[in-house]
Design a protein around this motif. Sequence first.
Motif, short mmCIF file in Angstrom:
data_model
loop_
_atom_site.label_atom_id
_atom_site.label_comp_id
_atom_site.label_asym_id
_atom_site.label_seq_id
_atom_site.Cartn_x
_atom_site.Cartn_y
_atom_site.Cartn_z
N LEU A 147 0.84 -1.10 -0.02
CA LEU A 147 0.03 0.16 -0.05
C LEU A 147 0.94 1.35 -0.09
CD1 LEU A 147 -2.77 1.29 0.12
CD2 LEU A 147 -2.73 1.04 2.63
N LEU A 148 1.65 1.24 0.88
CA LEU A 148 2.92 2.24 0.94
C LEU A 148 3.39 2.67 -0.29
CD1 LEU A 148 3.85 4.72 2.48
CD2 LEU A 148 5.49 3.06 3.52
N LYS A 149 3.91 1.43 -1.05
CA LYS A 149 4.77 1.52 -2.19
C LYS A 149 3.71 2.12 -3.31
CE LYS A 149 7.24 -2.16 -3.37
NZ LYS A 149 7.60 -3.45 -3.48
N GLU A 150 2.65 1.74 -3.37
CA GLU A 150 1.81 2.39 -4.50
C GLU A 150 1.50 3.63 -4.24
OE1 GLU A 150 -3.04 1.84 -5.98
OE2 GLU A 150 -2.04 0.24 -4.38
N ALA A 151 1.44 4.11 -2.99
CA ALA A 151 1.20 5.56 -2.58
C ALA A 151 2.37 6.45 -3.04
CB ALA A 151 0.64 6.06 -1.20
N LEU A 205 5.89 6.38 7.84
CA LEU A 205 5.90 5.29 8.76
C LEU A 205 6.10 5.45 10.12
CD1 LEU A 205 9.27 3.42 6.78
CD2 LEU A 205 6.84 2.61 7.22
N LYS A 206 6.49 6.81 10.62
CA LYS A 206 6.47 7.13 11.98
C LYS A 206 5.06 7.67 12.21
CE LYS A 206 10.18 10.22 11.43
NZ LYS A 206 11.03 10.99 11.59
N ILE A 207 4.21 8.29 11.40
CA ILE A 207 2.86 8.33 11.52
C ILE A 207 2.14 6.90 12.07
CG2 ILE A 207 0.69 9.21 10.86
CD1 ILE A 207 2.58 11.39 9.46
N ARG A 250 3.36 4.31 12.91
CA ARG A 250 3.71 3.75 14.15
C ARG A 250 2.91 4.57 15.38
NH1 ARG A 250 5.44 -0.70 15.86
NH2 ARG A 250 3.48 -0.17 17.23
N THR A 251 2.70 5.61 15.25
CA THR A 251 1.80 6.57 16.31
C THR A 251 0.56 5.96 16.51
OG1 THR A 251 3.29 8.30 16.06
CG2 THR A 251 1.27 8.63 17.14
N ILE A 252 -0.17 5.39 15.15
CA ILE A 252 -1.52 5.44 15.14
C ILE A 252 -1.65 3.87 15.65
CG2 ILE A 252 -3.30 4.54 13.57
CD1 ILE A 252 -2.18 6.89 11.71
N ALA A 253 -0.54 2.86 15.51
CA ALA A 253 -0.59 1.67 16.09
C ALA A 253 -0.36 1.73 17.57
CB ALA A 253 0.75 0.91 15.41
N ASP A 254 0.31 2.59 18.14
CA ASP A 254 0.49 2.82 19.43
C ASP A 254 -0.74 3.28 20.15
OD1 ASP A 254 3.29 2.31 19.44
OD2 ASP A 254 4.02 4.13 19.27
N LEU A 255 -1.49 4.29 19.52
CA LEU A 255 -2.60 4.66 19.77
C LEU A 255 -3.89 3.55 20.06
CD1 LEU A 255 -3.14 8.14 18.32
CD2 LEU A 255 -3.11 7.71 20.78
N ALA A 256 -3.68 2.68 18.97
CA ALA A 256 -4.36 1.56 19.15
C ALA A 256 -3.85 0.43 19.96
CB ALA A 256 -4.58 0.95 17.71
N GLN A 257 -2.62 0.57 20.53
CA GLN A 257 -2.04 -0.37 21.58
C GLN A 257 -1.72 -1.65 20.67
OE1 GLN A 257 -3.58 -0.46 25.48
NE2 GLN A 257 -3.75 1.80 25.72
N THR A 258 -1.16 -1.57 19.64
CA THR A 258 -0.99 -2.78 18.92
C THR A 258 0.50 -2.65 18.54
OG1 THR A 258 -1.45 -1.70 16.67
CG2 THR A 258 -2.97 -3.09 17.82
N VAL A 259 1.18 -4.00 18.69
CA VAL A 259 2.36 -4.14 18.67
C VAL A 259 2.94 -3.83 17.02
CG1 VAL A 259 4.56 -5.59 18.75
CG2 VAL A 259 2.81 -5.64 20.39
N ASN A 260 2.37 -4.37 16.24
CA ASN A 260 2.87 -4.33 14.74
C ASN A 260 1.89 -3.22 13.93
OD1 ASN A 260 4.59 -6.58 15.13
ND2 ASN A 260 2.71 -7.77 14.97
N GLU A 312 -4.32 -0.79 7.97
CA GLU A 312 -5.19 0.09 8.28
C GLU A 312 -4.49 1.29 8.97
OE1 GLU A 312 -6.20 -2.94 11.52
OE2 GLU A 312 -5.73 -2.91 9.15
N HIS A 313 -3.64 1.02 9.59
CA HIS A 313 -2.66 2.22 10.32
C HIS A 313 -2.03 2.91 9.12
CE1 HIS A 313 -2.63 -0.66 13.94
NE2 HIS A 313 -3.62 0.09 13.77
N ILE A 314 -1.42 2.15 8.22
CA ILE A 314 -0.74 2.85 6.90
C ILE A 314 -1.65 3.85 6.18
CG2 ILE A 314 0.71 2.52 4.99
CD1 ILE A 314 2.36 2.52 7.34
N ALA A 315 -2.72 3.01 6.02
CA ALA A 315 -4.05 3.87 5.09
C ALA A 315 -4.30 5.04 5.72
CB ALA A 315 -5.13 2.87 5.04
N GLU A 316 -4.38 5.19 7.04
CA GLU A 316 -4.77 6.25 7.86
C GLU A 316 -3.45 7.44 7.54
OE1 GLU A 316 -6.17 8.18 12.39
OE2 GLU A 316 -5.94 5.77 11.91
N ALA A 317 -2.36 6.83 7.98
CA ALA A 317 -1.22 7.84 7.81
C ALA A 317 -1.09 8.40 6.33
CB ALA A 317 0.15 6.97 7.99
N ILE A 318 -1.42 7.71 5.35
CA ILE A 318 -1.38 8.11 3.94
C ILE A 318 -2.46 9.21 3.84
CG2 ILE A 318 -1.95 7.65 1.58
CD1 ILE A 318 -0.52 4.74 2.25
#
Length: 506
Positions: free
Chosen positions: A454-458, A473-475, A477-487, A491-497
Amino acid sequence: MSLAILKSRALAGMDAPEVTVEVHLANGLPSFTIVGLAETEVKEAKDRVRAAIQNARFEFPARRITVNLAPADLPKESGRFDLPIALGILAASKQINTDHLDKYEFAGELSLSGELRPIRGALAMSFAIAKSNTASSRQGFILPYDNADEAAFVRNLTILPAKTLLDVCAHLNGLPETPVLAPHVSGTDNVYPRYPDFDEVKGQQKAKRALEVAAAGNHSVLMSGPPGTGKTMLASRFPGILPPMTEDEAIESAAISSVTGKFQASQWKTRPFRSPHHTASAIALIGGGGSPRPGEVSLAHRGVLFLDELPEFDRHVLEVLREPLESGHIVISRAARQADFPARFQLIAAMNPCPCGYLGHPSGKCHCTPDAVARYQRKISGPLLDRIDIQIQVNALKQEELSRQPPGDSSATIAKRVCDAWRIQLERQGKANNLLNTKEIDEFCRLDEAGENLLKEAMNRFMWSARAYHRILKIGRTIADLAQTVNIKQEHIAEAIQYRRTLRET
């Protein structure tokens, strides 16, 4: 004895180097000379000190007085040396006890009546004393009473405030049996900062979510939208969802305010919120002057720098933000000196989408041509835009939509989620996601195959730079931390994009 030696401090940017004040009385025609690269306000101390000594009912010696401020190659400015110079004259003429002069450092401007007036940089000076190798041999720092609150925030240093020259002399003459000056303790430990609340902003859930992500990962934000959509309201409430300031962060922020002479004890541990007008110059923004002083980017250290009407700023002024956004500090160089000021701030910017401001407004009032819109948006350079992590549209709401909006989360609710995400980052890497370097991004921001595709396509579609790739990637990572998920998930990358859709791509 005809020679007295006292210790004081100068200001050099955020540093407060030690200054030795040497006062010598000699025979000859009466004169008063100050040497040691003293600027005009220091040389004017001769008249203030003479009047203060006489009005305190001491005798001003009719001798040849030489005051040396060492080291000689360090510039000295302001009236902070009035007090040590006056005490040096009184000590050299044997009018006060000299046994304990080496146990204190002194600073303070004298009025003609002998009262002590406040000085700039008291907190920076006390912080430097506490860190110095001689701190263990010092009994305290004697300074004007009005500077006591800010100086007392340094915990491991005794602060002795005085109101007059006479108070200091009585203290020195009374040691150790009857000390006159009592140690000052800061009285603002239980003061909690108050900010405007997010629940006062109706609607704009997407913008609130973007600001929550920004607060959780220390990301910068650009909001674009028509007038009256709530951009300024959102920005002014942003400091209220940031994590509470640590003791070290509070001292750093307060020390910068102290250097400018604008510190207020009531603002202790309150995140700075600076909002300069768009007519501000580059020097006002980054700092400068013959004796370099901090600018808005440093006054916003550990807080928020809000730039409203971003395209209305001079383009040259905006370009000076590029370095501090990356490095977190600013170096101001002059022919005679250099100053390094911290500038670790969060940039929150707002702008209209077009010259008239109503592009995309439900009223359809905008008649700007595509060329006019493009010229307006190009006032913000590509390199600066590339450094802003989150770029969002704040859309106007119709009246019926506004009246039906349910109440949103309060600042306290959002701040709890932000603090939980912040705690995860500190436990994992010891700093905010926005501060990760390239190696740390490779280690902590790994994607699964779907997220990578997904990121490569964007990246290919929007022709983003390598910097933009790392920021997404850093954004994520922050969205995943808010969701309290390790990986980091797809959907986290989609929101960051969605947060990196720049103005020129919409």
